[in-house]
Design a protein around this motif. Structure first.
Motif, PDB file in Angstrom:
ATOM      1  N   SER A 296       0.815  -1.113   0.126  1.00 50.81           N
ATOM      2  CA  SER A 296      -0.035  -0.055  -0.201  1.00 50.81           C
ATOM      3  C   SER A 296       0.792   1.381  -0.021  1.00 50.81           C
ATOM      4  N   VAL A 297       1.738   1.520   0.873  1.00 50.17           N
ATOM      5  CA  VAL A 297       2.397   2.660   1.025  1.00 50.17           C
ATOM      6  C   VAL A 297       3.220   3.004  -0.173  1.00 50.17           C
ATOM      7  N   LYS A 298       3.866   2.053  -0.543  1.00 48.76           N
ATOM      8  CA  LYS A 298       4.816   2.367  -1.796  1.00 48.76           C
ATOM      9  C   LYS A 298       3.999   2.565  -2.977  1.00 48.76           C
ATOM     10  N   LYS A 299       2.784   1.852  -2.916  1.00 50.23           N
ATOM     11  CA  LYS A 299       1.884   2.571  -4.174  1.00 50.23           C
ATOM     12  C   LYS A 299       1.449   3.967  -4.024  1.00 50.23           C
ATOM     13  N   ARG A 300       1.029   4.246  -2.829  1.00 56.03           N
ATOM     14  CA  ARG A 300       0.828   5.557  -2.374  1.00 56.03           C
ATOM     15  C   ARG A 300       1.996   6.772  -2.794  1.00 56.03           C
ATOM     16  N   ILE A 301       3.076   6.386  -2.599  1.00 56.17           N
ATOM     17  CA  ILE A 301       4.132   7.151  -3.096  1.00 56.17           C
ATOM     18  C   ILE A 301       4.142   7.346  -4.570  1.00 56.17           C
ATOM     19  N   ASP A 302       4.174   6.451  -5.325  1.00 58.66           N
ATOM     20  CA  ASP A 302       3.941   6.428  -6.685  1.00 58.66           C
ATOM     21  C   ASP A 302       2.554   7.173  -7.178  1.00 58.66           C
ATOM     22  N   LYS A 303       1.520   7.072  -6.506  1.00 60.65           N
ATOM     23  CA  LYS A 303       0.552   7.600  -6.908  1.00 60.65           C
ATOM     24  C   LYS A 303       0.107   9.160  -6.582  1.00 60.65           C
ATOM     25  N   GLN A 304       0.852   9.438  -5.495  1.00 58.20           N
ATOM     26  CA  GLN A 304       0.439  10.794  -4.816  1.00 58.20           C
ATOM     27  C   GLN A 304       1.683  11.881  -5.002  1.00 58.20           C
ATOM     28  N   ILE A 305       2.680  11.300  -5.257  1.00 59.90           N
ATOM     29  CA  ILE A 305       4.025  12.256  -5.337  1.00 59.90           C
ATOM     30  C   ILE A 305       4.397  12.175  -6.738  1.00 59.90           C
ATOM     31  N   THR A 306       4.785  13.544  -7.234  1.00 57.68           N
ATOM     32  CA  THR A 306       5.560  13.387  -8.615  1.00 57.68           C
ATOM     33  C   THR A 306       6.848  13.204  -8.492  1.00 57.68           C
ATOM     34  N   ALA A 338       8.528   2.591   9.962  1.00 51.84           N
ATOM     35  CA  ALA A 338       8.970   1.499   9.287  1.00 51.84           C
ATOM     36  C   ALA A 338      10.267   1.117   9.544  1.00 51.84           C
ATOM     37  N   ASP A 339      11.100   2.046  10.426  1.00 52.22           N
ATOM     38  CA  ASP A 339      12.517   1.826  10.733  1.00 52.22           C
ATOM     39  C   ASP A 339      12.341   0.600  11.726  1.00 52.22           C
ATOM     40  N   LYS A 340      11.166   0.571  12.594  1.00 48.77           N
ATOM     41  CA  LYS A 340      11.163  -0.624  13.384  1.00 48.77           C
ATOM     42  C   LYS A 340      11.046  -1.995  12.954  1.00 48.77           C
ATOM     43  N   VAL A 341      10.702  -2.274  11.671  1.00 43.95           N
ATOM     44  CA  VAL A 341      10.562  -3.481  11.245  1.00 43.95           C
ATOM     45  C   VAL A 341      11.796  -3.675  10.110  1.00 43.95           C
ATOM     46  N   GLY A 342      12.913  -2.633  10.091  1.00 45.98           N
ATOM     47  CA  GLY A 342      13.970  -2.716   9.330  1.00 45.98           C
ATOM     48  C   GLY A 342      13.727  -2.536   7.868  1.00 45.98           C
ATOM     49  N   ILE A 343      12.679  -1.556   7.652  1.00 43.19           N
ATOM     50  CA  ILE A 343      12.487  -1.212   6.111  1.00 43.19           C
ATOM     51  C   ILE A 343      12.888   0.278   6.061  1.00 43.19           C
ATOM     52  N   ASP A 344      13.416   0.738   4.967  1.00 39.61           N
ATOM     53  CA  ASP A 344      13.943   2.026   4.846  1.00 39.61           C
ATOM     54  C   ASP A 344      13.224   2.681   3.734  1.00 39.61           C
ATOM     55  N   LEU A 345      12.303   3.598   4.278  1.00 38.41           N
ATOM     56  CA  LEU A 345      11.253   4.420   3.138  1.00 38.41           C
ATOM     57  C   LEU A 345      11.812   5.894   3.123  1.00 38.41           C
TER      58      LEU A 345
END
Length: 397
Positions: A296-306, A338-345
């Motif tokens: 979900s979040v990664k798709k939001r970045i693609d759809k919401q941010i230019t 996300a840092d708390k589960v080792g994912i770098d957003l």
């Protein structure tokens, strides 16, 4: 705590107590443990509110500049002032409100859509029609849960930090009473669902926009961690609150309104994801956290941010600046958790180079007054919301 006495040799046999030393060690251990389990309270805020005994010990770093010290003291004072005012307030439970939800049960969460007004083309004005950016004063007459929840979240946040800072039990005791009223009382607490949030008058059905009302509950979770171990709140209490949030999370993932929240493309969807991630972390369901980020979040970045960093859906709003800050805040908070589960957003980029970093760097010059805002109405301000997200992002950008 019993004093530990060390005897010194020599005339008069001097005595020295070292109980304070062990108290400081205990506080330092609690400080480190709290930071590990907290969701959004960051290192800088914890440093700012570190327990007074630990400050005296010199075991923590000092403020780097005189200016930061002054600002920090002001922030501490404002929080403590709010906590002291909260001590004087009458305890409020969700069922105490005068506003009555459509099903008649005052334990249900209930709020009214703020930007909807009577339809002049209809005799009774119903259903209300949308006027973006223009809040209808009816939403607080009588007060509904969105107002009470906002007050509750701010008060309990202040109580928790003030307890952490002073170690004065009265703040933990007040926070504990409020937590029990809101989440644990069998007759007065709130149901773990938001079926009647942001209703449009004349339709009387809850909407996904409710997730813009409820994100303050993440701060409440951090307070649960801060007061755990006090005389007023223990692990059993925390586990009971976890059950409430676990049920809320299940509702968010499986209910009609929850699924609608997930489907939203603007700040509502971002705040939905932010809350799902927070409640899943709190209840130990890290698999849900990772799934939401990936699916979900990664798709939001693609759809919401230019690629340039503009947040396209927020810039369409009447209050484009405010909603851009709100949405960016959601993304920054998600990256922080996300840092708390080792994912770098923080450094994540889509295949087209879109990222949270782009959005942050696009907004920053306007917040600092380095560029002139040319979008819809409101002028940029480096307000409290932007300050907080900037503080969290500063360690990464």
């Amino acid at each position: 705590m019993k004093n530990l006495i060390i005897k010194r040799k020599g005339p008069g046999r001097q005595f020295r107590t070292i109980s304070a030393f062990f108290l400081v060690l205990f506080i330092c251990k609690s400080y480190a443990q709290s930071e590990k389990n907290l969701l959004l309270l960051d290192q800088e805020t914890l440093e700012l509110f570190k327990p007074q005994e630990a400050k005296k010990s010199g075991l923590f770093s000092r403020a780097t500049t005189a200016t930061s010290s002054v600002n920090n003291n002001k922030e501490v004072k404002e929080i403590i002032d709010r906590a002291n005012k909260a001590l004087q307030k009458k305890d409020h439970a969700p069922s105490d409100k005068n506003a009555i939800p459509p099903n008649g049960d005052k334990r249900e969460y209930f709020s009214q859509a703020p930007y909807y007004w009577p339809d002049p083309q209809r005799e009774d004005g119903k259903p209300y029609i949308h006027k973006d950016g223009k809040a209808n004063p009816e939403i607080s007459k009588p007060k509904k849960d969105n107002i009470y929840m906002a007050q509750f979240c701010k008060d309990i946040y202040a109580l928790g930090l003030t307890y952490y800072h002073t170690q004065d039990e009265k703040y933990a005791e007040k926070a504990a009473r409020l937590l029990r009223l809101w989440f644990l009382d069998e007759k007065r607490s709130m149901y773990p669902r938001f079926e009647y949030g942001q209703i449009v008058v004349g339709k009387d059905k809850g909407r996904a926009m409710v997730f813009a009302d409820t994100y303050g509950l993440i701060d409440v979770i951090d307070v649960v961690r801060l007061i755990e171990g006090s005389e007023s709140w223990g692990e059993t209490d925390t586990n009971a609150v976890k059950k409430w949030f676990s049920r809320l999370l299940d509702w968010m993932l499986n209910s009609k309104i929850g699924k609608q929240g997930k489907a939203q493309l603007n700040n509502i969807g971002t705040y939905y994801d932010m809350q799902v991630i927070a409640y899943a972390l709190f209840t130990g369901q890290n698999d849900i956290v990772r799934n939401v980020i990936d699916e979900s979040v990664k798709k939001r970045i693609d759809k919401q941010i230019t690629q340039e960093g503009e947040q396209v859906y927020e810039l369409k709003r009447a209050s484009a600046w405010g909603y851009s800050v709100r949405n960016l805040k959601g993304f920054v908070y998600i990256a922080y958790m996300a840092d708390k589960v080792g994912i770098d957003l923080w450094n994540y980029k889509t295949s087209q180079g879109k990222s949270i970093k782009n959005a942050y760097e696009w907004m920053l010059p306007y917040a600092l007054g380095q560029k002139k805002w040319t979008k819809n109405n409101a002028n940029p301000t480096k307000d409290e919301k932007f300050n907080d997200l900037q503080r969290k992002a500063a360690n990464h950008y």
